[in-house]
Design an enzyme around this catalytic site. Structure first.
Site, PDB file in Angstrom:
ATOM      1  N   CYS A 119       0.557  -1.404   0.273  1.00 53.32           N
ATOM      2  CA  CYS A 119       0.103   0.242   0.450  1.00 53.32           C
ATOM      3  C   CYS A 119       0.777   0.636   0.163  1.00 53.32           C
ATOM      4  CB  CYS A 119      -0.727  -0.141   1.606  1.00 53.32           C
ATOM      5  SG  CYS A 119      -2.577  -1.451   0.803  1.00 53.32           S
ATOM      6  N   HIS A 252      -3.491   7.637   2.619  1.00 58.04           N
ATOM      7  CA  HIS A 252      -3.446   5.758   1.866  1.00 58.04           C
ATOM      8  C   HIS A 252      -4.489   5.887   2.391  1.00 58.04           C
ATOM      9  CE1 HIS A 252      -3.641   1.607   0.825  1.00 58.04           C
ATOM     10  NE2 HIS A 252      -3.546   1.462   2.127  1.00 58.04           N
ATOM     11  N   ASN A 282     -10.207   0.353   0.378  1.00 54.97           N
ATOM     12  CA  ASN A 282      -8.339  -0.015   0.253  1.00 54.97           C
ATOM     13  C   ASN A 282      -7.752  -0.640  -1.350  1.00 54.97           C
ATOM     14  OD1 ASN A 282      -5.740  -0.236   0.530  1.00 54.97           O
ATOM     15  ND2 ASN A 282      -6.250  -1.306   2.555  1.00 54.97           N
TER      16      ASN A 282
END
Ligand code: UT7
Length: 325
Positions: A119, A252, A282
């Site tokens: 990520c 993020h 996500n």
């Protein structure tokens, strides 16, 4: 004359299939997995995610995102001399998704490679591209985050499968005589590799180990909250800027509670926080460029604004990029 890099254009792409929490919960219920829109929204802020159809790969999502970024930048694919794709869900073991994207763009000869920092991948890729542009190794880079995380989710594990989605985001980064990217910082700590991982591998024609995502959510949550503040402060200091100089915080997009906590610690009003986790879930390395492009196209992030990008994820990895858009 000093040489810097600057974002010239942004783009993104989401696969058309959108699943609301209620729709996903209904699908999971068929296998006896209990979850609810209420739990997912309260714990994460996620309301929906997009899933790619079978056969659609990361490079397929990266292509329209890259084309949109090129168009926004007014740059042709032929001018790109560097492609970096951040992904943990590459099309193949090799060649890199970046090489496959280069082929799909119909251009040849420039450098192309993938960055694997889960990520944090986009922040890693942007930092590498910035360094290569500043040293003269490249002039115009396409930096992409693209993921099909739906392929590595365990739909029997409600603690992870409700969190992730698919998508791609891209920027064109070009050489410039004024910054652009003001400061960057990357970190990793492999001692924590087990808290977020896909531990399987391919060997002898078989998958060895478990090829699905495993996460200790609480451990990741704690790590994320602590490292994101530190790295944000560090890049501000490197750039000689203050918290109050930040126009937009684009962290993020994993969990709204982590994002709110970071914004609060940085004393930023919540209106300065770009949130797309509600609609995208996500999307790992794609989440930051997807959020950036969404904010640009919504007329929020404008030329001259100071933007803080922050990534955190498996590895354990984390990092930040401070830039003038
Ligand atoms: O992309 C890389 C970065 N990743 C992240 O930043 C993720 C970080 N972690 C998180 O976002 C959160 O830890 C989660 C969203 C994963 C979990 O939230 P939490 O507040 O830490 O919940 P929890 O793990 O403590 O679980 C609380 C309860 C448990 O039940 P009991 O043991 O209290 O009875 C879980 O079994 O919620 C239960 N639960 C669920 N219930 C309904 C866990 N998942 C679900 C679910 N639906 N999907």
């Amino acid at each position: 004359m000093p040489r810097y890099s600057r974002i010239l254009g942004t783009g993104s792409f989401l696969p058309p299939k959108r699943l609301s929490n209620a729709e996903l919960a209904a699908q999971l219920a068929v296998d006896g997995i209990e979850t609810s829109d209420e739990w997912i929204v309260e714990r994460t802020g996620i309301r929906a995610r997009h899933f790619a159809d079978a056969g659609v790969s990361s490079s397929d999502l990266a292509l329209p995102a890259a084309q949109a970024a090129l168009q926004a930048a007014g740059v042709s694919a032929e001018e790109i001399d560097l492609i970096i794709v951040a992904t943990s869900t590459p099309d193949m073991v090799f060649p890199s998704t970046a090489c496959l994207l280069q082929q799909k763009l119909g251009v040849h000869g420039g450098a192309a490679f993938d960055v694997q920092a889960v990520c944090s991948g986009f922040v890693y890729a942007l930092t590498v591209a910035d360094s290569m542009i500043r040293t003269g190794a490249a002039s115009k880079a396409l930096v992409v985050g693209a993921e099909v995380f739906s392929r590595i989710l365990d739909f029997k594990d409600r603690t992870t499968c409700v969190l992730f989605g698919d998508g791609a985001g891209a920027v064109v980064l070009g050489a410039c005589d004024k910054p652009g990217i003001l400061a960057t910082e990357l970190h990793a700590d492999g001692r924590h590799s087990g808290i977020l991982c896909v531990p399987g591998t391919v060997s002898g024609g078989k998958v060895l180990g478990d090829p699905l995502l495993k996460m200790d959510g609480q451990a990741v949550f704690k790590m994320a909250v602590s490292v994101l503040e530190k790295v944000a402060r560090s890049v501000l200091e490197k750039a000689g800027r203050q918290e109050s100089d930040i126009d937009w915080l684009i962290p993020h997009q994993a969990n709204i509670r982590i994002m709110h906590s970071t914004a609060k610690k940085m004393k930023l009003p919540m209106e300065r926080l770009i949130v797309t986790v509600d609609e995208h879930g996500n999307t790992s390395a794609a989440s930051i460029p997807l959020a950036l492009d969404t904010a640009v196209r919504a007329g929020k992030v404008k030329a001259g604004d100071t933007v803080m990008l922050e990534g955190v994820g498996g590895g354990f990895t984390w990092g930040a990029v401070l830039l003038d858009f």
